[in-house]
Design a protein around this motif. Structure first.
Motif, PDB file in Angstrom:
ATOM      1  N   GLN A   2      30.612  38.928  21.575  1.00  0.00           N
ATOM      2  CA  GLN A   2      31.601  39.867  22.068  1.00  0.00           C
ATOM      3  C   GLN A   2      32.278  40.553  20.887  1.00  0.00           C
ATOM      4  OE1 GLN A   2      34.363  38.102  24.724  1.00  0.00           O
ATOM      5  NE2 GLN A   2      34.995  40.048  25.568  1.00  0.00           N
ATOM      6  N   LEU A   3      32.306  41.864  20.934  1.00  0.00           N
ATOM      7  CA  LEU A   3      32.911  42.643  19.867  1.00  0.00           C
ATOM      8  C   LEU A   3      34.423  42.679  20.047  1.00  0.00           C
ATOM      9  CD1 LEU A   3      30.402  45.612  19.912  1.00  0.00           C
ATOM     10  CD2 LEU A   3      30.469  43.733  18.295  1.00  0.00           C
ATOM     11  N   LYS A   4      35.104  43.011  18.946  1.00  0.00           N
ATOM     12  CA  LYS A   4      36.552  43.131  18.990  1.00  0.00           C
ATOM     13  C   LYS A   4      36.933  44.395  19.755  1.00  0.00           C
ATOM     14  CE  LYS A   4      40.565  43.118  16.019  1.00  0.00           C
ATOM     15  NZ  LYS A   4      41.061  43.177  14.663  1.00  0.00           N
ATOM     16  N   LYS A   5      37.923  44.270  20.612  1.00  0.00           N
ATOM     17  CA  LYS A   5      38.357  45.398  21.437  1.00  0.00           C
ATOM     18  C   LYS A   5      39.015  46.454  20.555  1.00  0.00           C
ATOM     19  CE  LYS A   5      40.181  45.758  25.989  1.00  0.00           C
ATOM     20  NZ  LYS A   5      40.916  45.104  27.042  1.00  0.00           N
ATOM     21  N   PRO A   6      38.590  47.726  20.696  1.00  0.00           N
ATOM     22  CA  PRO A   6      39.184  48.795  19.890  1.00  0.00           C
ATOM     23  C   PRO A   6      40.686  48.953  20.145  1.00  0.00           C
ATOM     24  CG  PRO A   6      37.153  49.533  20.936  1.00  0.00           C
ATOM     25  CD  PRO A   6      37.482  48.191  21.510  1.00  0.00           C
ATOM     26  N   LYS A   7      41.385  49.406  19.117  1.00  0.00           N
ATOM     27  CA  LYS A   7      42.846  49.507  19.166  1.00  0.00           C
ATOM     28  C   LYS A   7      43.328  50.456  20.270  1.00  0.00           C
ATOM     29  CE  LYS A   7      46.250  48.981  15.841  1.00  0.00           C
ATOM     30  NZ  LYS A   7      46.650  49.029  14.468  1.00  0.00           N
ATOM     31  N   TYR A   8      42.636  51.571  20.462  1.00  0.00           N
ATOM     32  CA  TYR A   8      43.057  52.522  21.491  1.00  0.00           C
ATOM     33  C   TYR A   8      42.954  51.927  22.896  1.00  0.00           C
ATOM     34  CZ  TYR A   8      38.028  53.543  21.660  1.00  0.00           C
ATOM     35  OH  TYR A   8      36.665  53.433  21.740  1.00  0.00           O
ATOM     36  N   LYS A  81      33.781  53.052  26.659  1.00  0.00           N
ATOM     37  CA  LYS A  81      34.398  53.903  25.637  1.00  0.00           C
ATOM     38  C   LYS A  81      34.217  55.378  25.974  1.00  0.00           C
ATOM     39  CE  LYS A  81      33.633  50.637  21.862  1.00  0.00           C
ATOM     40  NZ  LYS A  81      32.852  50.391  20.637  1.00  0.00           N
ATOM     41  N   ALA A  82      33.037  55.748  26.439  1.00  0.00           N
ATOM     42  CA  ALA A  82      32.780  57.146  26.810  1.00  0.00           C
ATOM     43  C   ALA A  82      33.681  57.577  27.964  1.00  0.00           C
ATOM     44  CB  ALA A  82      31.312  57.330  27.185  1.00  0.00           C
ATOM     45  N   ILE A  83      33.839  56.723  28.941  1.00  0.00           N
ATOM     46  CA  ILE A  83      34.726  57.036  30.065  1.00  0.00           C
ATOM     47  C   ILE A  83      36.145  57.234  29.560  1.00  0.00           C
ATOM     48  CG2 ILE A  83      35.801  56.048  32.138  1.00  0.00           C
ATOM     49  CD1 ILE A  83      33.028  54.812  32.745  1.00  0.00           C
ATOM     50  N   TRP A  84      36.589  56.379  28.643  1.00  0.00           N
ATOM     51  CA  TRP A  84      37.942  56.493  28.112  1.00  0.00           C
ATOM     52  C   TRP A  84      38.136  57.837  27.409  1.00  0.00           C
ATOM     53  CZ3 TRP A  84      40.882  57.246  23.817  1.00  0.00           C
ATOM     54  CH2 TRP A  84      42.217  56.823  23.879  1.00  0.00           C
ATOM     55  N   PHE A  85      37.205  58.210  26.544  1.00  0.00           N
ATOM     56  CA  PHE A  85      37.335  59.456  25.788  1.00  0.00           C
ATOM     57  C   PHE A  85      37.184  60.690  26.685  1.00  0.00           C
ATOM     58  CE2 PHE A  85      36.524  56.797  22.006  1.00  0.00           C
ATOM     59  CZ  PHE A  85      37.611  57.207  21.257  1.00  0.00           C
ATOM     60  N   ILE A  86      36.276  60.649  27.624  1.00  0.00           N
ATOM     61  CA  ILE A  86      36.082  61.789  28.532  1.00  0.00           C
ATOM     62  C   ILE A  86      37.327  62.010  29.382  1.00  0.00           C
ATOM     63  CG2 ILE A  86      34.788  62.575  30.567  1.00  0.00           C
ATOM     64  CD1 ILE A  86      32.311  61.207  29.237  1.00  0.00           C
ATOM     65  N   THR A  87      37.916  60.934  29.897  1.00  0.00           N
ATOM     66  CA  THR A  87      39.110  61.105  30.720  1.00  0.00           C
ATOM     67  C   THR A  87      40.318  61.510  29.886  1.00  0.00           C
ATOM     68  OG1 THR A  87      39.504  58.711  30.703  1.00  0.00           O
ATOM     69  CG2 THR A  87      38.360  59.617  32.612  1.00  0.00           C
ATOM     70  N   LEU A  88      40.389  61.083  28.635  1.00  0.00           N
ATOM     71  CA  LEU A  88      41.453  61.572  27.753  1.00  0.00           C
ATOM     72  C   LEU A  88      41.316  63.075  27.558  1.00  0.00           C
ATOM     73  CD1 LEU A  88      43.842  61.118  25.806  1.00  0.00           C
ATOM     74  CD2 LEU A  88      42.146  60.742  24.010  1.00  0.00           C
ATOM     75  N   PHE A  89      40.107  63.528  27.314  1.00  0.00           N
ATOM     76  CA  PHE A  89      39.846  64.957  27.167  1.00  0.00           C
ATOM     77  C   PHE A  89      40.237  65.708  28.438  1.00  0.00           C
ATOM     78  CE2 PHE A  89      36.925  68.571  27.703  1.00  0.00           C
ATOM     79  CZ  PHE A  89      37.258  69.317  26.594  1.00  0.00           C
TER      80      PHE A  89
END
Length: 137
Positions: A2-8, A81-89
């Motif tokens: 499991q990778l570390k969860k990104p800060k954002y 991550k893609a969903i997060w960035f797309i919805t931020l946009f």
């Protein structure tokens, strides 16, 4: 692994529904002074309710991964991550489009309801790392 969860994602998760609550509360106060009182009440409360409902429903759909393993785990992280960035946009574009192009009550409505996109961001940040683990019988 499991990778570390990104800060954002951590910040989004920590903000939770507090951000939409502050957003809609501020919109209510602005709306009372600039719009009709009934419209300000309805738009603010319905925007918060729709944000909450969207967060719950999208979380439900994201949970399919945890139970069925539709995607590989690293692919699932990238999709989240893609969903997060797309919805931020989409949130930023919708907010500024409403603010700059529309006028009057239409601008108010668009600006307030643009927070609904945040629900997808919150749901994605909550579901990140919820991997499928095969259960052997």
């Amino acid at each position: 692994m499991q990778l570390k969860k990104p800060k954002y994602l951590l910040i989004t998760q920590k903000l939770g529904l507090k951000l939409p609550l502050v957003w809609c509360g501020s919109a209510f106060l602005i709306g009372v002074f600039t719009q009709e009182i009934a419209a300000a009440i309805f738009i603010s409360f319905s925007s918060f309710f729709l944000t909450w409902l969207t967060c719950k429903l999208s979380g439900f759909f994201f949970s399919f991964q945890e139970h069925s393993g539709i995607l590989k785990n690293h692919t699932y992280d990238n999709v989240i991550k893609a969903i997060w960035f797309i919805t931020l946009f989409c949130l930023v574009v919708n907010f500024f489009k409403s603010l700059l192009i529309k006028t009057g009550s239409e601008a108010f409505l668009g600006c307030v309801f643009s927070i609904v996109y945040y629900a997808f961001m919150l749901s994605a940040s909550n579901r990140w790392g919820m991997y499928f683990v095969e259960k052997r019988v």
